[in-house]
Design a protein around this motif. Structure first.
Motif, PDB file in Angstrom:
ATOM      1  N   TYR A  94       0.848  -1.201   0.000  1.00  0.00           N
ATOM      2  CA  TYR A  94       0.000   0.000   0.000  1.00  0.00           C
ATOM      3  C   TYR A  94       0.884   1.251   0.000  1.00  0.00           C
ATOM      4  CZ  TYR A  94      -3.629   3.308   1.461  1.00  0.00           C
ATOM      5  OH  TYR A  94      -4.492   4.370   1.527  1.00  0.00           O
ATOM      6  N   THR A  95       1.932   1.225   0.831  1.00  0.00           N
ATOM      7  CA  THR A  95       2.833   2.380   0.909  1.00  0.00           C
ATOM      8  C   THR A  95       3.584   2.577  -0.399  1.00  0.00           C
ATOM      9  OG1 THR A  95       3.100   2.016   3.289  1.00  0.00           O
ATOM     10  CG2 THR A  95       4.746   3.393   2.206  1.00  0.00           C
ATOM     11  N   PHE A  96       4.077   1.482  -0.987  1.00  0.00           N
ATOM     12  CA  PHE A  96       4.739   1.585  -2.291  1.00  0.00           C
ATOM     13  C   PHE A  96       3.806   2.243  -3.312  1.00  0.00           C
ATOM     14  CE2 PHE A  96       7.763  -2.034  -1.201  1.00  0.00           C
ATOM     15  CZ  PHE A  96       8.913  -1.279  -1.349  1.00  0.00           C
ATOM     16  N   ARG A 101       1.650   6.959  -6.544  1.00  0.00           N
ATOM     17  CA  ARG A 101       0.645   7.978  -6.843  1.00  0.00           C
ATOM     18  C   ARG A 101       1.256   9.375  -6.687  1.00  0.00           C
ATOM     19  NH1 ARG A 101      -0.912   3.714  -7.494  1.00  0.00           N
ATOM     20  NH2 ARG A 101       0.073   4.315  -9.443  1.00  0.00           N
ATOM     21  N   ALA A 102       2.071   9.556  -5.637  1.00  0.00           N
ATOM     22  CA  ALA A 102       2.706  10.855  -5.407  1.00  0.00           C
ATOM     23  C   ALA A 102       3.709  11.169  -6.519  1.00  0.00           C
ATOM     24  CB  ALA A 102       3.405  10.870  -4.051  1.00  0.00           C
ATOM     25  N   LEU A 103       4.446  10.146  -6.967  1.00  0.00           N
ATOM     26  CA  LEU A 103       5.391  10.349  -8.068  1.00  0.00           C
ATOM     27  C   LEU A 103       4.664  10.720  -9.359  1.00  0.00           C
ATOM     28  CD1 LEU A 103       7.751   7.325  -7.337  1.00  0.00           C
ATOM     29  CD2 LEU A 103       8.463   9.722  -7.360  1.00  0.00           C
ATOM     30  N   THR A 104       3.569  10.027  -9.633  1.00  0.00           N
ATOM     31  CA  THR A 104       2.787  10.315 -10.830  1.00  0.00           C
ATOM     32  C   THR A 104       2.244  11.738 -10.793  1.00  0.00           C
ATOM     33  OG1 THR A 104       2.173   7.984 -11.064  1.00  0.00           O
ATOM     34  CG2 THR A 104       0.787   9.603 -12.201  1.00  0.00           C
ATOM     35  N   LYS A 105       1.732  12.149  -9.640  1.00  0.00           N
ATOM     36  CA  LYS A 105       1.216  13.516  -9.498  1.00  0.00           C
ATOM     37  C   LYS A 105       2.319  14.543  -9.713  1.00  0.00           C
ATOM     38  CE  LYS A 105      -1.354  16.495  -6.325  1.00  0.00           C
ATOM     39  NZ  LYS A 105      -1.999  16.618  -4.990  1.00  0.00           N
ATOM     40  N   LEU A 106       3.496  14.288  -9.153  1.00  0.00           N
ATOM     41  CA  LEU A 106       4.632  15.200  -9.333  1.00  0.00           C
ATOM     42  C   LEU A 106       4.985  15.337 -10.808  1.00  0.00           C
ATOM     43  CD1 LEU A 106       7.076  16.864  -8.251  1.00  0.00           C
ATOM     44  CD2 LEU A 106       8.299  14.685  -8.004  1.00  0.00           C
ATOM     45  N   ILE A 214       6.766   2.150 -12.615  1.00  0.00           N
ATOM     46  CA  ILE A 214       5.546   2.105 -11.804  1.00  0.00           C
ATOM     47  C   ILE A 214       4.618   1.019 -12.323  1.00  0.00           C
ATOM     48  CG2 ILE A 214       3.424   3.374 -11.251  1.00  0.00           C
ATOM     49  CD1 ILE A 214       5.160   5.920 -11.089  1.00  0.00           C
ATOM     50  N   PHE A 215       4.466   0.938 -13.643  1.00  0.00           N
ATOM     51  CA  PHE A 215       3.622  -0.096 -14.253  1.00  0.00           C
ATOM     52  C   PHE A 215       4.150  -1.490 -13.923  1.00  0.00           C
ATOM     53  CE2 PHE A 215       2.854  -3.087 -17.689  1.00  0.00           C
ATOM     54  CZ  PHE A 215       1.477  -3.032 -17.805  1.00  0.00           C
ATOM     55  N   LYS A 216       5.450  -1.699 -14.069  1.00  0.00           N
ATOM     56  CA  LYS A 216       6.035  -3.018 -13.827  1.00  0.00           C
ATOM     57  C   LYS A 216       5.907  -3.427 -12.364  1.00  0.00           C
ATOM     58  CE  LYS A 216       9.308  -2.133 -17.512  1.00  0.00           C
ATOM     59  NZ  LYS A 216      10.632  -1.582 -17.795  1.00  0.00           N
ATOM     60  N   GLU A 217       6.083  -2.459 -11.464  1.00  0.00           N
ATOM     61  CA  GLU A 217       5.934  -2.766 -10.043  1.00  0.00           C
ATOM     62  C   GLU A 217       4.508  -3.209  -9.728  1.00  0.00           C
ATOM     63  OE1 GLU A 217       9.234   0.293  -8.057  1.00  0.00           O
ATOM     64  OE2 GLU A 217       7.096   0.731  -7.907  1.00  0.00           O
ATOM     65  N   GLU A 218       3.546  -2.436 -10.192  1.00  0.00           N
ATOM     66  CA  GLU A 218       2.170  -2.652  -9.765  1.00  0.00           C
ATOM     67  C   GLU A 218       1.481  -3.792 -10.508  1.00  0.00           C
ATOM     68  OE1 GLU A 218      -0.111   0.866  -9.306  1.00  0.00           O
ATOM     69  OE2 GLU A 218       1.441   1.846  -8.100  1.00  0.00           O
ATOM     70  N   LYS A 219       1.937  -4.112 -11.707  1.00  0.00           N
ATOM     71  CA  LYS A 219       1.294  -5.168 -12.479  1.00  0.00           C
ATOM     72  C   LYS A 219       2.074  -6.481 -12.485  1.00  0.00           C
ATOM     73  CE  LYS A 219      -2.147  -2.579 -13.725  1.00  0.00           C
ATOM     74  NZ  LYS A 219      -3.502  -2.837 -13.205  1.00  0.00           N
ATOM     75  N   THR A 243      13.941   2.636   8.595  1.00  0.00           N
ATOM     76  CA  THR A 243      15.392   2.850   8.594  1.00  0.00           C
ATOM     77  C   THR A 243      15.872   3.411   7.260  1.00  0.00           C
ATOM     78  OG1 THR A 243      15.844   0.572   7.854  1.00  0.00           O
ATOM     79  CG2 THR A 243      15.715   0.960  10.224  1.00  0.00           C
ATOM     80  N   ILE A 244      15.117   3.188   6.190  1.00  0.00           N
ATOM     81  CA  ILE A 244      15.488   3.712   4.869  1.00  0.00           C
ATOM     82  C   ILE A 244      14.740   5.000   4.571  1.00  0.00           C
ATOM     83  CG2 ILE A 244      15.414   3.252   2.373  1.00  0.00           C
ATOM     84  CD1 ILE A 244      15.885   0.302   3.019  1.00  0.00           C
ATOM     85  N   GLY A 245      13.462   5.049   4.949  1.00  0.00           N
ATOM     86  CA  GLY A 245      12.669   6.248   4.691  1.00  0.00           C
ATOM     87  C   GLY A 245      11.709   6.051   3.530  1.00  0.00           C
ATOM     88  N   TYR A 246      10.929   7.104   3.271  1.00  0.00           N
ATOM     89  CA  TYR A 246       9.858   7.011   2.280  1.00  0.00           C
ATOM     90  C   TYR A 246       9.989   8.114   1.235  1.00  0.00           C
ATOM     91  CZ  TYR A 246       8.138   4.020   5.977  1.00  0.00           C
ATOM     92  OH  TYR A 246       8.040   3.039   6.926  1.00  0.00           O
ATOM     93  N   CYS A 247       9.340   7.894   0.118  1.00  0.00           N
ATOM     94  CA  CYS A 247       9.429   8.795  -1.029  1.00  0.00           C
ATOM     95  C   CYS A 247       8.199   9.693  -1.101  1.00  0.00           C
ATOM     96  CB  CYS A 247       9.571   7.968  -2.304  1.00  0.00           C
ATOM     97  SG  CYS A 247       9.348   8.902  -3.841  1.00  0.00           S
ATOM     98  N   LEU A 248       8.373  10.979  -0.845  1.00  0.00           N
ATOM     99  CA  LEU A 248       7.351  12.022  -1.009  1.00  0.00           C
ATOM    100  C   LEU A 248       6.191  11.944  -0.013  1.00  0.00           C
ATOM    101  CD1 LEU A 248       7.075  12.238  -4.915  1.00  0.00           C
ATOM    102  CD2 LEU A 248       8.493  13.615  -3.387  1.00  0.00           C
ATOM    103  N   ILE A 249       5.942  10.792   0.591  1.00  0.00           N
ATOM    104  CA  ILE A 249       4.832  10.641   1.540  1.00  0.00           C
ATOM    105  C   ILE A 249       5.337   9.954   2.801  1.00  0.00           C
ATOM    106  CG2 ILE A 249       3.095  10.549  -0.283  1.00  0.00           C
ATOM    107  CD1 ILE A 249       3.687   7.339   1.474  1.00  0.00           C
ATOM    108  N   GLU A 250       4.526   9.952   3.835  1.00  0.00           N
ATOM    109  CA  GLU A 250       4.811   9.204   5.061  1.00  0.00           C
ATOM    110  C   GLU A 250       3.596   8.335   5.374  1.00  0.00           C
ATOM    111  OE1 GLU A 250       7.395   8.921   7.148  1.00  0.00           O
ATOM    112  OE2 GLU A 250       8.712  10.308   6.067  1.00  0.00           O
ATOM    113  N   PRO A 251       3.785   7.045   5.696  1.00  0.00           N
ATOM    114  CA  PRO A 251       2.643   6.203   6.066  1.00  0.00           C
ATOM    115  C   PRO A 251       1.900   6.802   7.248  1.00  0.00           C
ATOM    116  CG  PRO A 251       4.624   4.888   5.772  1.00  0.00           C
ATOM    117  CD  PRO A 251       5.059   6.318   5.751  1.00  0.00           C
ATOM    118  N   GLN A 252       0.576   6.797   7.185  1.00  0.00           N
ATOM    119  CA  GLN A 252      -0.233   7.411   8.227  1.00  0.00           C
ATOM    120  C   GLN A 252      -0.564   6.465   9.368  1.00  0.00           C
ATOM    121  OE1 GLN A 252      -0.891  10.825   8.187  1.00  0.00           O
ATOM    122  NE2 GLN A 252       0.640  10.567   6.568  1.00  0.00           N
ATOM    123  N   GLN A 253      -0.396   5.163   9.140  1.00  0.00           N
ATOM    124  CA  GLN A 253      -0.674   4.207  10.203  1.00  0.00           C
ATOM    125  C   GLN A 253       0.129   2.934  10.006  1.00  0.00           C
ATOM    126  OE1 GLN A 253      -4.941   4.061   8.926  1.00  0.00           O
ATOM    127  NE2 GLN A 253      -4.732   1.875   9.324  1.00  0.00           N
TER     128      GLN A 253
END
Length: 407
Positions: A94-96, A101-106, A214-219, A243-253
């Motif tokens: 879900y986080t990936f 989605r954030a990358l696509t929007k950017l 993104i397509f290859k990851e999700e499909k 320990t590595i961190g997240y890209c453009l977003i932070e998990p909310q839960q």
């Protein structure tokens, strides 16, 4: 049952033939027709299994990587019909996907409009627009965290199930994307008149590569991983993601598996009693000894009571050590003239006034760096002193870069 297996094997064989035909020079259009005839739906895992088999049969990873974009174009029509499993917030997949989605929007809402503006802009405005694009590319470079979590957390679990080919191929493309973003950002930051087409071309190539990944990851990748990994393994991936961190977003839960008790996947089975367990792995006493003795530094450990407890037996120790030193008080291991320095250093460590200290001296033909570190437990209690010694003269001679291995 045998008919189903034969059908599956037939589809795998046919798909392998399509990939090999592409490798031999046939165009995408030439093989698309055959693909449609063979498959109405293709499971994401089959594409990955095919790549895995090709690598196992001797096709270099670089060749499969070169074909990766072609694979996606050929299989896209079938893969787009695949149903992606519903995920809950906090799950690694879900986080990936949220990051995607954030990358696509950017890319769609911020970078592409700037590219269109640059394309039509007069020369007097190009530099200013190029700098704005560089700022957005800097945000895009945050994709490195997304890729590092994929490569260093997800891929190791897939490899435990002998799924090694697809991760190698995808990692190679990830590195291509990292390189493209770096080059595009450098062009934008150092923009000079006359580079408009080069800059636009490089950025558009970069965005296309990111979108394809993104397509290859999700499909392909995520559905395959969801079919393969256990809930325990997903939970451990989630635990280590911070320990590595997240890209453009932070998990909310935080995600919790349906089972309450999480059991750690055993890395060793038949001879567990031979292993010493660490938070980051398992080692035998022999492996621990060999690791210490192969470090490019000399190590000595003095406990909280000032007693020498351990030293590494590297092949070429800078300062000689004998086993007779074990159990001696550290002040008895130094000449009287320097005992006060040793005592002051350890007292500073014990009191918390210092955490480290360094010295460097000429010693024969060596230039020796001697470092001392206060060893503390998780509560901050003083456990002892670690001495680390190394000859830094060879390091001082290093210049430039070395990116290939010696013969």
């Amino acid at each position: 049952m045998s008919e189903l297996l034969e059908s599956r094997e037939y589809r795998k064989k046919a798909l392998k033939e399509i990939i090999l035909a592409l490798h031999q020079g046939k165009s995408v259009e030439e093989v698309k027709g055959r693909f449609r005839e063979l498959l109405e739906n293709v499971a994401p895992t089959e594409v990955s299994l095919i790549e895995q088999e090709l690598i196992n049969e001797g096709l270099p990873v670089e060749e499969v990587q070169r074909l990766c974009d072609v694979h996606a174009a050929v299989f896209r029509e079938g893969l787009e019909k695949a149903v992606t499993p519903d995920m809950v917030p906090g799950h690694p997949v879900y986080t990936f996907k949220e990051e995607n989605r954030a990358l696509t929007k950017l890319m769609e809402e911020e970078i592409k409009p700037l590219l269109e503006e640059l394309e039509k802009a007069p020369q007097t405005q190009e530099k200013e627009l190029a700098l704005k694009i560089a700022e957005k590319l800097n945000l895009l470079s945050d994709i490195d965290k997304h890729y590092r979590r994929k490569e260093n957390l997800l891929f190791p679990y897939l490899e435990k199930y002998n799924i090694t080919g697809p991760p190698k191929v995808m990692w190679g493309v990830d590195d291509e994307i990292r390189g493209l973003i770096k080059k595009a950002k450098a062009l934008a930051l150092e923009y000079v008149p006359g580079q408009k087409e080069e800059l636009l071309g490089k950025i558009r190539e970069t965005l296309a590569k990111v979108s394809d990944m993104i397509f290859k990851e999700e499909k392909i990748l995520f559905p395959m991983a969801l079919e393969t990994l256990t809930e325990d393994e997903w939970y451990h991936i989630m635990e280590e993601s911070d320990t590595i961190g997240y890209c453009l977003i932070e998990p909310q839960q935080e995600w919790r598996p349906s089972r309450v008790n999480i059991q750690e996947k055993k890395l060793v089975t038949s001879e567990d009693e031979r292993y010493i367990k660490f938070p980051t792995g398992f080692l035998t006493p022999q492996e621990i000894e060999l690791i210490f003795n192969h470090l490019p530094v000399d190590i000595t450990f003095v406990d909280k009571d000032n007693v020498v407890r351990f030293f590494s037996a590297t092949k070429e120790r800078i300062f000689a050590r004998t086993k007779a030193i074990i159990g001696r008080r550290v002040e008895n291991c130094h000449p009287p003239a320097s005992v006060h320095i040793v005592e002051k250093l350890i007292d500073d460590f014990r009191s918390g006034r210092k955490d480290k200290e360094s010295f460097w001296i000429r010693f024969g033909d060596k230039y020796v760096l001697i470092q001392y570190f206060a060893v503390r437990d998780e509560e901050g209690n003083f456990i002892g002193t670690l001495e680390v010694t190394m000859d830094i003269k060879p390091l001082q001679a290093i210049t430039g870069e070395k990116r290939i291995m010696d013969n």
